[in-house]
Design a protein around this motif. Sequence first.
Motif, short mmCIF file in Angstrom:
data_model
loop_
_atom_site.label_atom_id
_atom_site.label_comp_id
_atom_site.label_asym_id
_atom_site.label_seq_id
_atom_site.Cartn_x
_atom_site.Cartn_y
_atom_site.Cartn_z
N THR A 151 3.49 -7.80 -3.66
CA THR A 151 2.56 -7.80 -2.54
C THR A 151 1.66 -6.57 -2.65
O THR A 151 1.90 -5.66 -3.47
CB THR A 151 3.30 -7.77 -1.20
OG1 THR A 151 3.99 -6.51 -1.09
CG2 THR A 151 4.31 -8.91 -1.10
N THR A 152 0.62 -6.51 -1.83
CA THR A 152 -0.29 -5.37 -1.86
C THR A 152 0.44 -4.06 -1.61
O THR A 152 0.25 -3.07 -2.32
CB THR A 152 -1.40 -5.54 -0.80
OG1 THR A 152 -2.15 -6.73 -1.11
CG2 THR A 152 -2.34 -4.35 -0.79
N LYS A 153 1.31 -4.02 -0.59
CA LYS A 153 2.03 -2.79 -0.28
C LYS A 153 3.02 -2.43 -1.38
O LYS A 153 3.17 -1.26 -1.72
CB LYS A 153 2.76 -2.95 1.07
CG LYS A 153 1.85 -2.80 2.28
CD LYS A 153 1.41 -1.34 2.43
CE LYS A 153 0.57 -1.13 3.68
NZ LYS A 153 -0.85 -1.09 3.45
N GLU A 154 3.70 -3.41 -1.95
CA GLU A 154 4.63 -3.13 -3.05
C GLU A 154 3.88 -2.56 -4.25
O GLU A 154 4.35 -1.62 -4.90
CB GLU A 154 5.37 -4.42 -3.44
CG GLU A 154 6.37 -4.89 -2.38
CD GLU A 154 6.82 -6.32 -2.59
OE1 GLU A 154 7.68 -6.80 -1.82
OE2 GLU A 154 6.30 -6.99 -3.51
N PHE A 155 2.69 -3.12 -4.53
CA PHE A 155 1.88 -2.60 -5.64
C PHE A 155 1.49 -1.15 -5.38
O PHE A 155 1.58 -0.29 -6.26
CB PHE A 155 0.63 -3.47 -5.80
CG PHE A 155 -0.25 -3.10 -6.96
CD1 PHE A 155 -0.08 -3.72 -8.19
CD2 PHE A 155 -1.22 -2.11 -6.83
CE1 PHE A 155 -0.89 -3.37 -9.28
CE2 PHE A 155 -2.02 -1.75 -7.90
CZ PHE A 155 -1.86 -2.39 -9.13
N GLU A 156 1.05 -0.84 -4.15
CA GLU A 156 0.63 0.53 -3.81
C GLU A 156 1.81 1.50 -3.84
O GLU A 156 1.65 2.66 -4.23
CB GLU A 156 -0.06 0.53 -2.45
CG GLU A 156 -1.41 -0.18 -2.47
CD GLU A 156 -2.02 -0.31 -1.08
OE1 GLU A 156 -1.33 0.03 -0.08
OE2 GLU A 156 -3.17 -0.77 -1.00
N LEU A 157 2.99 1.04 -3.42
CA LEU A 157 4.18 1.88 -3.51
C LEU A 157 4.50 2.21 -4.97
O LEU A 157 4.76 3.37 -5.32
CB LEU A 157 5.38 1.18 -2.86
CG LEU A 157 5.44 1.16 -1.34
CD1 LEU A 157 6.56 0.23 -0.87
CD2 LEU A 157 5.67 2.56 -0.78
N LEU A 158 4.47 1.18 -5.82
CA LEU A 158 4.77 1.40 -7.23
C LEU A 158 3.72 2.30 -7.87
O LEU A 158 4.05 3.18 -8.68
CB LEU A 158 4.85 0.06 -7.97
CG LEU A 158 5.21 0.13 -9.45
CD1 LEU A 158 6.56 0.82 -9.66
CD2 LEU A 158 5.21 -1.26 -10.08
N GLU A 159 2.46 2.10 -7.51
CA GLU A 159 1.40 2.97 -8.04
C GLU A 159 1.65 4.43 -7.70
O GLU A 159 1.53 5.32 -8.55
CB GLU A 159 0.04 2.53 -7.49
CG GLU A 159 -1.11 3.42 -7.95
CD GLU A 159 -2.42 3.10 -7.28
OE1 GLU A 159 -3.36 3.90 -7.42
OE2 GLU A 159 -2.53 2.05 -6.60
N CYS A 160 2.01 4.68 -6.43
CA CYS A 160 2.30 6.06 -6.00
C CYS A 160 3.47 6.64 -6.78
O CYS A 160 3.42 7.79 -7.24
CB CYS A 160 2.57 6.07 -4.50
SG CYS A 160 2.82 7.73 -3.83
N LEU A 161 4.52 5.87 -6.96
CA LEU A 161 5.70 6.34 -7.69
C LEU A 161 5.36 6.61 -9.16
O LEU A 161 5.83 7.60 -9.74
CB LEU A 161 6.82 5.31 -7.59
CG LEU A 161 7.48 5.18 -6.22
CD1 LEU A 161 8.29 3.89 -6.14
CD2 LEU A 161 8.37 6.39 -5.92
#
Length: 223
Positions: A151-161
């Motif tokens: 999902t969009t939020k999961e993608f952004e979380l992984l990007e940050c990590l």
Amino acid sequence: MRILIVEDEEKLAALLQQALTVDHHAVTVSFSGEDGFYLINTDSFDLIVLDIMLPGRDGLEILRTVRAQGVHTPILMLTARDSVDDRVLGLDAGADDYIVKPFAMSELRARIRALARRGNPDEITLLNYQDIELNLITRSVLRAGKPIDLTTKEFELLECLLRHRQHIVSREMLARIVWKSTARATPLDNVIDVHMARLRKKIDEPFAPSVLHTVRGLGFVLK
């Protein structure tokens, strides 16, 4: 843009924050070299306004260190030193621009606009860690060559990590970067934990070894 101001003169820092906020930038202020260096290494900014004379680490030391670490964020140096040698020293250390105090706020704004237009020629479009690959252009994720639907939020979380891989990312950081929140809130902590659990199921459970870890009381880390 997300702008970090590292300036120990509190009145000047407040004026800069006010002016840049009016210009619709999201501004974070740090009053010491150590705190500014920590924020550069633990958060993401589009531009940094960095004073040279700072308590703790001085601006040139911070500049040299973050450039050696591979940080390509545009950096505008502030200084009271007006000699050519001082300006050359800052530019050679990796500064993108240089402005001498006292300065007109209109000039600072113009220099920031110029840096924004210039953009970052070294902007990263692909983030990797071990067998995980995240493409910022296509918004796609692979692990071990297999596509993972996020999902969009999961993608952004992984990007940050991935941007902070092997460093602990706190819930406060995730709230600011992913949810654009300006203050911590327990309900948001719970939301972050739920999304992180879903992300772990997708990128870790079907694969080995596990790379997404919870650090109790601190946050999350890819290692």
